[in-house]
Design a protein around this motif. Structure first.
Motif, mmCIF file in Angstrom:
data_model
loop_
_atom_site.group_PDB
_atom_site.id
_atom_site.type_symbol
_atom_site.label_atom_id
_atom_site.label_comp_id
_atom_site.label_asym_id
_atom_site.label_seq_id
_atom_site.Cartn_x
_atom_site.Cartn_y
_atom_site.Cartn_z
ATOM 1 N N SER A 194 -53.312 6.437 17.059
ATOM 2 C CA SER A 194 -54.260 7.551 17.016
ATOM 3 C C SER A 194 -53.548 8.750 16.400
ATOM 4 O O SER A 194 -52.338 8.715 16.162
ATOM 5 C CB SER A 194 -54.773 7.894 18.423
ATOM 6 N N CYS A 210 -63.546 23.178 11.260
ATOM 7 C CA CYS A 210 -64.609 22.915 12.228
ATOM 8 C C CYS A 210 -64.999 24.211 12.929
ATOM 9 O O CYS A 210 -64.181 25.134 13.084
ATOM 10 C CB CYS A 210 -64.176 21.894 13.283
ATOM 11 N N THR A 212 -68.348 16.566 17.252
ATOM 12 C CA THR A 212 -68.774 16.211 15.891
ATOM 13 C C THR A 212 -67.828 16.768 14.833
ATOM 14 O O THR A 212 -68.085 16.622 13.637
ATOM 15 C CB THR A 212 -70.197 16.735 15.630
ATOM 16 N N ASP A 233 -65.100 17.075 12.161
ATOM 17 C CA ASP A 233 -64.526 16.109 11.221
ATOM 18 C C ASP A 233 -63.288 16.731 10.565
ATOM 19 O O ASP A 233 -63.404 17.695 9.803
ATOM 20 C CB ASP A 233 -65.570 15.735 10.169
ATOM 21 N N SER A 257 -61.249 15.294 8.385
ATOM 22 C CA SER A 257 -60.835 14.505 7.229
ATOM 23 C C SER A 257 -60.177 15.346 6.153
ATOM 24 O O SER A 257 -59.294 14.868 5.429
ATOM 25 C CB SER A 257 -62.029 13.758 6.640
ATOM 26 N N ARG A 294 -58.673 7.362 15.252
ATOM 27 C CA ARG A 294 -59.312 8.362 16.113
ATOM 28 C C ARG A 294 -58.408 9.580 16.255
ATOM 29 O O ARG A 294 -57.186 9.480 16.256
ATOM 30 C CB ARG A 294 -59.597 7.776 17.499
ATOM 31 N N LEU A 331 -62.225 12.873 18.857
ATOM 32 C CA LEU A 331 -63.079 13.171 17.706
ATOM 33 C C LEU A 331 -63.248 11.943 16.812
ATOM 34 O O LEU A 331 -62.658 10.893 17.031
ATOM 35 C CB LEU A 331 -62.461 14.325 16.904
ATOM 36 N N ALA A 332 -64.071 12.132 15.795
ATOM 37 C CA ALA A 332 -64.362 11.053 14.849
ATOM 38 C C ALA A 332 -63.093 10.636 14.111
ATOM 39 O O ALA A 332 -62.168 11.426 13.926
ATOM 40 C CB ALA A 332 -65.424 11.513 13.857
ATOM 41 N N PRO A 333 -63.024 9.365 13.649
ATOM 42 C CA PRO A 333 -61.829 8.877 12.947
ATOM 43 C C PRO A 333 -61.593 9.616 11.632
ATOM 44 O O PRO A 333 -62.515 10.116 10.993
ATOM 45 C CB PRO A 333 -62.132 7.397 12.701
#
Length: 777
Positions: free
Chosen positions: A588, A608, A617, A619, A621, A708, A751-753
């Motif tokens: 992770s 965010c 939610t 992200d 990335s 994750r 959180l999201a991957p």
């Protein structure tokens, strides 16, 4: 395939492998020629080909034609004429470029060649090919020669019948149907002689200490078969006479007698002499042991007195040692041992260990690149006291007990403090084979494991984390089997090693954790030639988790927890070397929530919003390529790994090289074979008295992976409860001081991957370096 084991008298053969029904046909990998080589050296002499003389012709190839009973490889081992060669790894590097470095050169010697012709004749005739002829064809070409041994085997003499004469063999020791050479087999004199030795030792191991089996064979004129006869001379049934012990100063005579596999009045069995010596050497204080027939006191042929001579070492021993590797940096250990604690050969040992020494200052260097930082970079330590009772009800059983306290960490996974007991029984099952039963009750406390617990078990609530990180009982019971049949401690050339563990814990053992863990590890070593060894290894494991205390998962089911230190991890200097320590398998990412809320870029916008963090939610990335994320291995419940190494000499045994391929994976649940990671590499070994110092480099082919993200949860700022300084600063690093009315919560957020890893294609970042002491396996 049959194997005949024996310990022959001087001048006799040692062990034989053969196939059915014909002992000398086919091209299987039989070491017959090794046996014949001993005869060859005695009969024909050993003259090495001249080397290093540039005026002579270099041998570029050695071939065999007409051979059917023996393979080319077997015949090549029986002669001294060899072609010039390169180690396999150099064949595609320096040798391919025409460089001399590393090339093993051999030169043509007519004298050695004629002697090799005679060696091959002796080999064939010893296996029944009485009419064999051997010629040579030598082709000269511009300072080089190619040699072809042309063999006409002819039909072999065969065994017509096998008979026994002399004393009748007791029915329980009948030889019928249990001989390596039978009617119709080639008349191999090596096998026939080996059979007589084998039968002799079988009788001597059954109470006939003076038994002999003599070989006779008769060839009939004009026939290609022989009549084989074994003359049996049993002699009297023998028993063990008085046992005389000498040389002991600290050990009582009764302690030594209890270690012997025989007693006065029992049948004398020859093989128990060697077994007695091994048993005495298992007492740590015995430096040398000699068990033999007491020929001075023999009065009756049927009674054999025994003399036991021991040489004891020091009663106390202090040993220290240390090592260095890229995962634990500098490590150190010391032991003090009392080797005859209150007599009886008992031992008491005090031990201390420390690792992660200098991890902080050297973490930025290649020497400690995989060591932990911060809390994970602190010194790990262990202190323990161990007691061992070597003879517990029987000489094969030993009892041990100990107490210990330790601090142990794994980089970016957990910190663990533990103290407890170690209780166990160990039973010997033969040469270097052991079975053990262990019970290790201890209390442990986890620290710095919040991210691992949240990402692995979805235990992100502070109350659940507090329970999991607090003092918990881990009381496992372990059954283990191990066997070591290798020919070397540091760098074996032949043999195998096996380890199998079965471990379980639960309410029945008094443990807060519940699981069943199985694990197996095996290695095989085979010598290809004098300078090359093939080493293979396979490891596999599986864990079935159970419920932990009264905790429940978010879906209402019992929370199944396996302690982080019991989970499987992959990657590192002794695992799949294309990965850093413990980074193969489930992982992770962790990141500070401030980094997600901080303004970035020209437009000054954060990654965010606070609302996105709150409702999970967010992200991250866009930050995937930065160094803000910290990789967190979480371990798995399934593992499968394998390694293949080709080890070769580079500089007369002082320097060695390795070409290897590692493959493996760690899974959180179901194993998927298509997910196995393969990492090729090479390494250098500098051989020392305390083992090889090694440097390995491997290349990872792993694709990018969605991982994750774990961060801290936030909550609204509460005036009068929270301090103003607790508010989150979202200003840029260049212009800090922009606070928002949110504070960091004690909860964790999953959180999201985020897509993590190197881009497809070649990259220098895919190379992984390892520095360590000792072979990888």
């Amino acid at each position: 395939m049959k194997r005949v084991e024996f310990a022959g008298r001087p001048g006799r053969v040692g062990s034989v492998w053969m196939t059915e029904p014909a002992c000398c046909s086919g091209a299987g990998g039989r070491p017959i020629v090794i046996l014949a080589g001993l005869v060859v050296l005695q009969l024909a002499g050993a003259f090495s080909p001249a080397r290093g003389q540039s005026a002579r012709e270099e041998i570029v190839s050695v071939e065999f034609t007409g051979n059917r009973a023996f393979s080319d490889a077997e015949l090549q081992q029986a002669i001294l004429t060899q072609p010039s060669t390169c180690p396999l790894i150099l064949a595609v590097t320096t040798c391919a470029l025409g460089l001399d470095w590393g090339r093993d050169r051999f030169y043509h010697s007519p004298r050695s060649l004629s002697q090799d012709v005679e060696r091959l004749r002796i080999l064939y005739r010893a296996h029944g090919f009485r009419g064999v002829t051997v010629d040579t064809a030598v082709v000269h070409d511009a300072g080089t020669v190619s040699i072809d041994f042309q063999i006409h085997e002819g039909p072999p003499f065969r065994v017509g019948s096998v008979n026994f004469s002399g004393d009748p063999v007791p029915p329980a020791l009948s030889f019928e149907g249990d001989l390596p050479v039978g009617p119709g087999d080639p008349l191999s004199f090596l096998y026939l002689r080996a059979t007589s030795d084998t039968l002799t030792n079988r009788l001597r191991g059954s109470g006939y200490a003076s038994a002999d089996v003599f070989l006779r064979y008769r060839l009939t004129r004009g026939s290609d078969t022989a009549t084989v006869t074994y003359d049996v001379d049993l002699g009297p049934v023998t028993t063990v006479g008085p046992v005389r012990v000498t040389g002991n100063r600290l050990l009582d005579e009764e302690v030594i007698l209890d270690r012997l596999p025989f007693r006065e009045g029992q049948l004398f069995r020859e093989y128990q002499i060697h077994e007695a010596q091994r048993s005495l050497h298992e007492l740590g204080i015995v430096a040398r042991a000699l068990v033999e027939r007491d020929t001075v006191r023999i009065d009756l042929d049927s009674v054999i007195p025994i003399r036991v001579e021991v040489e004891e070492g020091d009663a106390y021993r202090v040993r220290t040692g240390g090592g260095f590797n890229s995962a634990e940096c500098l490590n150190f250990g010391g032991r003090w041992t009392s080797r005859n604690f209150f007599g009886g050969g008992r031992s008491l040992q005090a031990r201390v260990q420390a690792s992660n020494l200098l991890a902080g200052p050297l973490q930025a260097t290649p020497l400690c690149a995989q060591a932990g930082t911060g809390e994970f970079g602190r010194v790990n330590w262990l202190v323990g006291f161990d007691f061992n009772q070597p003879t517990f009800f029987s000489r094969r059983m030993s009892l041990f007990a100990g107490v210990f306290a330790e601090r142990r960490s794994q980089k970016n996974i957990f910190l663990r403090d533990a103290y407890g007991l170690d209780l166990g029984l160990r039973r010997g099952l033969g040469r270097n084979a052991f079975f053990s039963l262990n019970f290790r009750p201890h209390l442990s406390r986890l620290a710095a494991a919040e991210v691992t617990l949240c990402a692995t078990f979805l235990a992100c609530d502070p109350r659940d984390i507090a329970v999991l990180s607090g003092d918990n009982r881990l009381f496992p019971v372990t059954l283990s089997f191990s066997q070591d049949r290798t020919d070397g401690v540091f760098s074996p050339r032949n043999g195998f090693r096996i380890l199998a563990d079965f471990e379980f814990a639960g309410a029945g053992t008094g443990s807060d954790y519940a699981y069943v863990r199985t694990f197996a590890d095996g290695s095989v070593y085979r010598e290809i030639d004098a300078s090359t060894v093939l080493a293979l290894r396979a490891r596999a494991g599986m864990i079935s988790p159970g419920a932990f205390k009264d905790l429940v998962a978010p879906d209402g089911r019992p929370l199944e927890i396996v302690p982080p230190q019991k989970r499987f991890y992959g990657g590192g200097a002794n695992s799949v070397r294309g990965f850093a320590q413990s980074t193969l398998g489930p992982r992770s990412l962790s990141i500070g929530v401030e980094e997600l809320l901080r303004r970035r870029g020209r437009n000054g916008r954060p990654v965010c919003s606070p609302a996105a963090v709150r409702d999970l939610t967010c992200d991250g990335s866009s930050l995937a390529g930065s160094d803000l994320f910290q990789l967190r291995p979480v371990g798995g419940l399934r593992t499968l790994m394998g390694s293949a190494e080709l080890r070769f000499d580079l500089a007369d045994g002082l320097l060695g090289g390795v070409a290897f391929v590692d493959a493996g994976q760690v899974w959180s649940r179901r194993a998927v074979m298509s997910e196995l990671e393969v990492t090729p590499g090479f390494g250098i070994r500098y051989n020392t008295l305390f083992g090889p110092i090694r440097f390995d480099v491997a290349y990872s082919l792993r694709d990018q992976e969605a991982l994750r993200v774990v961060t801290s949860q936030i909550r609204p700022f509460v005036p009068g409860v929270d301090r103003e300084s607790d508010r989150i600063d979202i200003g840029t690093k260049e212009a800090p001081g922009e606070f928002i009315d949110w504070v960091v919560s004690e909860d964790l957020a999953l959180l999201a991957p985020v897509l993590f890893g190197d881009d497809p294609g070649f990259s220098l970042r895919r190379f992984q370096f390892h520095f360590s002491i000792g072979q990888a396996f």
